[in-house]
Design an enzyme around this catalytic site. Sequence first.
Site, PDB file in Angstrom:
ATOM      1  CB  THR A   1      53.668 -12.215 -51.869  1.00 45.76           C
ATOM      2  OG1 THR A   1      54.674 -11.412 -51.267  1.00 45.76           O
ATOM      3  CG2 THR A   1      53.028 -11.455 -53.024  1.00 45.76           C
TER       4      THR A   1
ATOM      5  NE  ARG B   1      55.656  23.374 -61.088  1.00 41.07           N
ATOM      6  CZ  ARG B   1      54.812  24.084 -60.363  1.00 41.07           C
ATOM      7  NH1 ARG B   1      53.550  24.218 -60.764  1.00 41.07           N
ATOM      8  NH2 ARG B   1      55.201  24.633 -59.243  1.00 41.07           N
TER       9      ARG B   1
ATOM     10  CD  GLU C   1      60.811 -13.440 -55.099  1.00 40.57           C
ATOM     11  OE1 GLU C   1      61.655 -13.982 -55.837  1.00 40.57           O
ATOM     12  OE2 GLU C   1      59.603 -13.343 -55.379  1.00 40.57           O
TER      13      GLU C   1
ATOM     14  CD  GLU D   1      71.014  -4.763 -46.894  1.00 45.54           C
ATOM     15  OE1 GLU D   1      69.981  -5.406 -47.148  1.00 45.54           O
ATOM     16  OE2 GLU D   1      71.057  -3.513 -46.924  1.00 45.54           O
TER      17      GLU D   1
END
Length: 382
Positions: free
Chosen positions: A158, A269, A364, A368
């Site tokens: 990054t 909506r 990062e 898991e």
Amino acid sequence: MNFALTDEQQMVKDMVTKFAEAEIKPIAAELDHTHRHPEEICRKLGAMGIMGVSTPVEYGGAGMDTVTYVHCMIAISKACASTGVIVSVNNSLYGYPLNTYGTHEQKLQFLAPVAGGKAEGCYGLTEASAGSDAAALKCRAELKGDKYIVNGTKTFITNGNVASYCVLAATTDPSKGYKGVINLVVDLKNTKGFSVGKIEEKMGILASGTSELVFEDAEVPVANLLGKEGQGFKQMLSSLDAGRIGIGSQACGIGKAALEDALNYAKERVQFGKPIATFQAIQFKLADMATELDAAELLLLRAAWLEDNHLDFEKESAMAKMYASDVAMQAAIEGVQIFGGYGYCKEYPAERHMRDAKICQIYEGTNEIQRVVIARKLLEMR
Ligand code: CAA
């Protein structure tokens, strides 16, 4: 833990929220569309001290704390997730190891320009065959006289294509396993043998550049070593503990954007003669999104508070990052669902939130790996 912010924390939170709403949110769709690095935004955030929220003022930062950092990251990422990760990497993955393990001279030379917002930093850890298994890294740093000669390729970095400086993880001797890992600060603009490699085409966070870093007999002065040889892997894991608070906050901000957009849309909506917000099916989705995002924010603030009070926060930052990114992803999916067909189209930001949220479950440390970190602490295996 006191939930009330101090006057100073509140002031910074308000200032950053106002800036994010006025200057970042209006260009977020354009940044996503053009993949443009938000240079002007980064410089302005830097001038406000937000590229080094908890870095001391002496080294260009705002001299605040991690709790303030969480609030800043949420506000910025709510406006634009790409800008959020750029801020997170400058503060955490680049700033934290320098601030924690750097010498005064190293901080003046390498931390001040990034925390002060004049340049971007990045963290070079991941390699093609060293992702979750970070200790398997192969990038080699051989000591020759007063220089390390670096050879290897880092991937998925990054800020890699725009950064001026990098904290680079390399091994002095692969046979030593994690004990051979060192962290070197590299001046990327002035190091012969360094080049930016492949720039990735991604699903989301499109205004945040992700690239390879290629080192071919690159010479790095021994003075750029962080701490001592043998300490690099632990420096790296503790920096990731801190970084996970930033990424969890990024996720929380994305989830809050998804909620806010869905809430506004549901009120406007009209179907079956009524705003869809009057239907319980929509109300339950909104209620779950709001509750889970609030819980994520509280987990993040607990981890930040522990860090600020110099207490162990390894498990808590993993919990916060894992939970915040999972509920942000869920909120983004439900956001698209509430928008219906419009949610699937680029006319509204709902689909962007969904694309942006996904990476927070991956980088990062995958979620898991966060569960591995949490379980090891619960079982007192570490
Ligand atoms: N802080 C300090 N030291 C730590 C630590 C921590 N959090 N966790 C472990 N250690 C120590 C251990 O105690 C051990 O030292 P001793 O032998 O002296 O006791 C040493 O470090 C090695 O520990 P392990 O044997 O447990 O290490 P491991 O190889 O099994 O790895 C891991 C543990 C948690 C799986 C780790 O490899 C990990 O976090 N992997 C994920 C990597 C990752 O997050 N990558 C993200 C890349 S950056 C990124 O994504 C940035 C971006 O784009 C925005």
